[in-house]
Write a protein that holds these residues in place. Structure first.
Motif, PDB file in Angstrom:
ATOM      1  N   GLN A 119     168.896 -52.770  37.442  1.00  0.00           N
ATOM      2  CA  GLN A 119     169.931 -52.424  38.310  1.00  0.00           C
ATOM      3  C   GLN A 119     169.339 -51.998  39.713  1.00  0.00           C
ATOM      4  N   PRO A 120     169.885 -52.225  40.856  1.00  0.00           N
ATOM      5  CA  PRO A 120     169.576 -51.926  42.018  1.00  0.00           C
ATOM      6  C   PRO A 120     169.537 -50.470  42.383  1.00  0.00           C
ATOM      7  N   VAL A 121     168.446 -49.560  42.809  1.00  0.00           N
ATOM      8  CA  VAL A 121     168.315 -48.183  43.011  1.00  0.00           C
ATOM      9  C   VAL A 121     168.163 -48.258  44.625  1.00  0.00           C
ATOM     10  N   ARG A 122     169.016 -47.264  45.187  1.00  0.00           N
ATOM     11  CA  ARG A 122     168.511 -46.917  46.689  1.00  0.00           C
ATOM     12  C   ARG A 122     167.932 -45.368  46.590  1.00  0.00           C
ATOM     13  N   LEU A 123     167.079 -45.348  47.577  1.00  0.00           N
ATOM     14  CA  LEU A 123     166.426 -43.981  47.864  1.00  0.00           C
ATOM     15  C   LEU A 123     166.598 -43.824  49.047  1.00  0.00           C
ATOM     16  N   THR A 124     167.107 -42.474  49.468  1.00  0.00           N
ATOM     17  CA  THR A 124     166.998 -42.063  50.984  1.00  0.00           C
ATOM     18  C   THR A 124     166.089 -40.863  50.905  1.00  0.00           C
ATOM     19  N   VAL A 125     165.183 -40.619  51.532  1.00  0.00           N
ATOM     20  CA  VAL A 125     164.012 -39.666  51.837  1.00  0.00           C
ATOM     21  C   VAL A 125     164.241 -38.976  53.215  1.00  0.00           C
ATOM     22  N   THR A 126     164.183 -37.617  52.955  1.00  0.00           N
ATOM     23  CA  THR A 126     164.179 -36.937  54.378  1.00  0.00           C
ATOM     24  C   THR A 126     163.115 -36.053  54.460  1.00  0.00           C
ATOM     25  N   TYR A 127     162.360 -35.874  55.313  1.00  0.00           N
ATOM     26  CA  TYR A 127     161.103 -35.165  55.677  1.00  0.00           C
ATOM     27  C   TYR A 127     161.640 -34.271  56.711  1.00  0.00           C
ATOM     28  N   LEU A 128     161.466 -33.116  56.472  1.00  0.00           N
ATOM     29  CA  LEU A 128     161.739 -31.741  57.665  1.00  0.00           C
ATOM     30  C   LEU A 128     160.665 -30.798  57.456  1.00  0.00           C
ATOM     31  N   VAL A 129     160.373 -30.626  58.885  1.00  0.00           N
ATOM     32  CA  VAL A 129     159.286 -29.427  59.097  1.00  0.00           C
ATOM     33  C   VAL A 129     159.803 -28.430  59.959  1.00  0.00           C
ATOM     34  N   GLY A 130     159.510 -27.232  59.307  1.00  0.00           N
ATOM     35  CA  GLY A 130     159.952 -26.045  60.310  1.00  0.00           C
ATOM     36  C   GLY A 130     159.011 -24.684  59.852  1.00  0.00           C
ATOM     37  N   ALA A 131     159.623 -23.692  60.253  1.00  0.00           N
ATOM     38  CA  ALA A 131     158.821 -22.614  60.217  1.00  0.00           C
ATOM     39  C   ALA A 131     158.340 -22.347  58.520  1.00  0.00           C
ATOM     40  N   GLY A 132     159.110 -22.949  57.537  1.00  0.00           N
ATOM     41  CA  GLY A 132     158.862 -22.618  56.181  1.00  0.00           C
ATOM     42  C   GLY A 132     157.902 -23.706  55.807  1.00  0.00           C
ATOM     43  N   GLY A 133     157.621 -24.775  56.570  1.00  0.00           N
ATOM     44  CA  GLY A 133     156.464 -25.621  56.430  1.00  0.00           C
ATOM     45  C   GLY A 133     157.397 -27.027  56.135  1.00  0.00           C
ATOM     46  N   LEU A 134     157.147 -27.857  54.952  1.00  0.00           N
ATOM     47  CA  LEU A 134     157.637 -29.221  54.886  1.00  0.00           C
ATOM     48  C   LEU A 134     158.590 -29.105  53.788  1.00  0.00           C
ATOM     49  N   THR A 135     159.638 -29.869  53.906  1.00  0.00           N
ATOM     50  CA  THR A 135     160.713 -29.958  52.881  1.00  0.00           C
ATOM     51  C   THR A 135     160.939 -31.452  52.792  1.00  0.00           C
ATOM     52  N   VAL A 136     160.839 -32.122  51.573  1.00  0.00           N
ATOM     53  CA  VAL A 136     161.346 -33.432  51.288  1.00  0.00           C
ATOM     54  C   VAL A 136     162.339 -33.656  50.333  1.00  0.00           C
ATOM     55  N   GLU A 137     163.467 -34.235  50.671  1.00  0.00           N
ATOM     56  CA  GLU A 137     164.571 -34.488  50.096  1.00  0.00           C
ATOM     57  C   GLU A 137     164.845 -35.744  49.860  1.00  0.00           C
ATOM     58  N   THR A 138     165.069 -36.207  48.430  1.00  0.00           N
ATOM     59  CA  THR A 138     165.380 -37.601  47.909  1.00  0.00           C
ATOM     60  C   THR A 138     166.694 -37.559  47.376  1.00  0.00           C
ATOM     61  N   ALA A 139     167.471 -38.576  47.961  1.00  0.00           N
ATOM     62  CA  ALA A 139     168.797 -38.767  47.219  1.00  0.00           C
ATOM     63  C   ALA A 139     168.823 -40.285  46.540  1.00  0.00           C
ATOM     64  N   ALA A 140     168.789 -40.271  45.371  1.00  0.00           N
ATOM     65  CA  ALA A 140     168.719 -41.459  44.461  1.00  0.00           C
ATOM     66  C   ALA A 140     170.054 -41.871  44.056  1.00  0.00           C
ATOM     67  N   GLU A 141     170.462 -43.322  44.240  1.00  0.00           N
ATOM     68  CA  GLU A 141     171.676 -43.837  43.826  1.00  0.00           C
ATOM     69  C   GLU A 141     171.401 -45.334  43.261  1.00  0.00           C
ATOM     70  N   ASN A 142     172.407 -45.233  41.948  1.00  0.00           N
ATOM     71  CA  ASN A 142     172.444 -46.665  41.420  1.00  0.00           C
ATOM     72  C   ASN A 142     173.437 -47.563  42.312  1.00  0.00           C
ATOM     73  N   LEU A 143     173.151 -48.575  42.569  1.00  0.00           N
ATOM     74  CA  LEU A 143     173.878 -49.502  43.337  1.00  0.00           C
ATOM     75  C   LEU A 143     174.646 -50.591  42.373  1.00  0.00           C
TER      76      LEU A 143
END
Length: 305
Positions: A119-143
């Motif tokens: 099955q096709p899988v889509r990932l969307t990864v957001t990298y965000l930096v700020g006073a709290g450091g680095l945050t990495v958010e991944t959204a995974a979706e089955n297409l």
């Protein structure tokens, strides 16, 4: 776009991260005037999995073979000497930039239907930096049109500035260890005889999987840390879905020195994972991606002490 793709740089205050277009991985992070995640030069194949996004499975699949709902599959053996399929399908493909600001970058990619993957899988990864450091958010979706099993991991090498790895201490939130043979499970997870709590890395040679990673008392996050004995350190935090961690201490990570020369150095990868090695076969802690639903998972890195 050249063979290495673009290198995206994001900055906020004293936090700075670099992200690769090819593979969508983390190419370095610094905070508080110290390097926190090993950087690597622009390359079509980052060394030793440095910074990689590991999906739709992390770690290894034995012989590349697995089955789901009565159908058998055979993945490409991307670790051919050991006969394994390693670290998923996203590591060496170009990702698409969907949003970019001074402090963040958002990339997306699709693993299409292919031999060994149904099955096709889509990932969307957001990298965000700020006073709290680095945050990495991944959204995974089955297409696709049917559910598919899924696992996620990342492959950062942690640092505390220029402190040599052998002078660092390792603390893990793990409670179990997974016996391994040829770096694959060789039995059920067992209780750690001695937890990693400010454990010196000097003399430790690890390429091991640990489980039972859970938040501590009065906390909502899993926390792993490397630190110098006086207390300053780098922490990797993750949501509870990341119940597993792989720790890898190669002696030959290619680190660039102040003079620009690259030398082989000890390094320590602390790899948060939602499932253990060979989970496509064991089914341990797999996430089921249902068409039309999005799974969102978060982790990050910050300075401590």
């Amino acid at each position: 776009m050249d063979a290495c793709g673009e290198r995206f740089v994001i900055v906020s205050g004293d936090a700075r991260a670099e992200v690769d277009e090819i593979g969508g991985g983390l190419a370095g992070f610094a905070q508080g005037g110290r390097v926190r995640v090993e950087p690597h030069p622009p390359t079509a194949r980052p060394p030793k999995g440095s910074g990689a996004v590991l999906a739709p499975w992390p770690n290894r699949v034995r012989d590349g073979r697995w089955s789901d709902r009565g159908t058998g599959y055979r993945l490409a053996l991307t670790e051919p000497d050991a006969g394994n399929a390693i670290h998923g399908l996203f590591r060496h493909v170009p990702w698409t930039l969907t949003d970019r600001g001074g402090d963040h970058v958002v990339l997306t990619a699709v693993a299409p239907v292919q031999p060994g993957w149904p099955q096709p899988v889509r990932l969307t990864v957001t990298y965000l930096v700020g006073a709290g450091g680095l945050t990495v958010e991944t959204a995974a979706e089955n297409l696709g049109s049917a559910p598919v099993p899924f696992g996620l991991g990342f492959h950062p090498y942690l640092r505390v500035g220029d402190v040599p790895t052998d002078e660092l201490e390792l603390t893990l939130a793990a409670r179990t260890a997974l016996p391994a043979r040829d770096r694959l499970p060789d039995g059920p997870a067992t209780a750690l005889e001695r937890p990693f709590s400010s454990t010196p890395l000097a003399g430790l040679e690890l390429d091991d999987t640990f489980g039972g990673c859970a938040p501590g008392h009065d906390d909502e996050l899993v926390r792993h840390r490397v630190a110098v004995p006086d207390g300053g350190g780098t922490e990797l935090w993750a949501e509870p879905a990341f119940g597993w961690v792989q720790v890898f201490t190669p002696a030959d990570f290619p680190r660039q020195g102040p003079d620009g020369a690259v030398v082989a150095s000890r390094a320590v990868a602390v790899e948060p994972m939602t499932c253990p090695p060979d989970a496509l076969n064991s089914r341990t802690d797999l996430i089921e991606l249902v068409p039309g639903e999005v799974q969102v998972l978060r982790w990050g890195v910050c300075a401590t002490g």
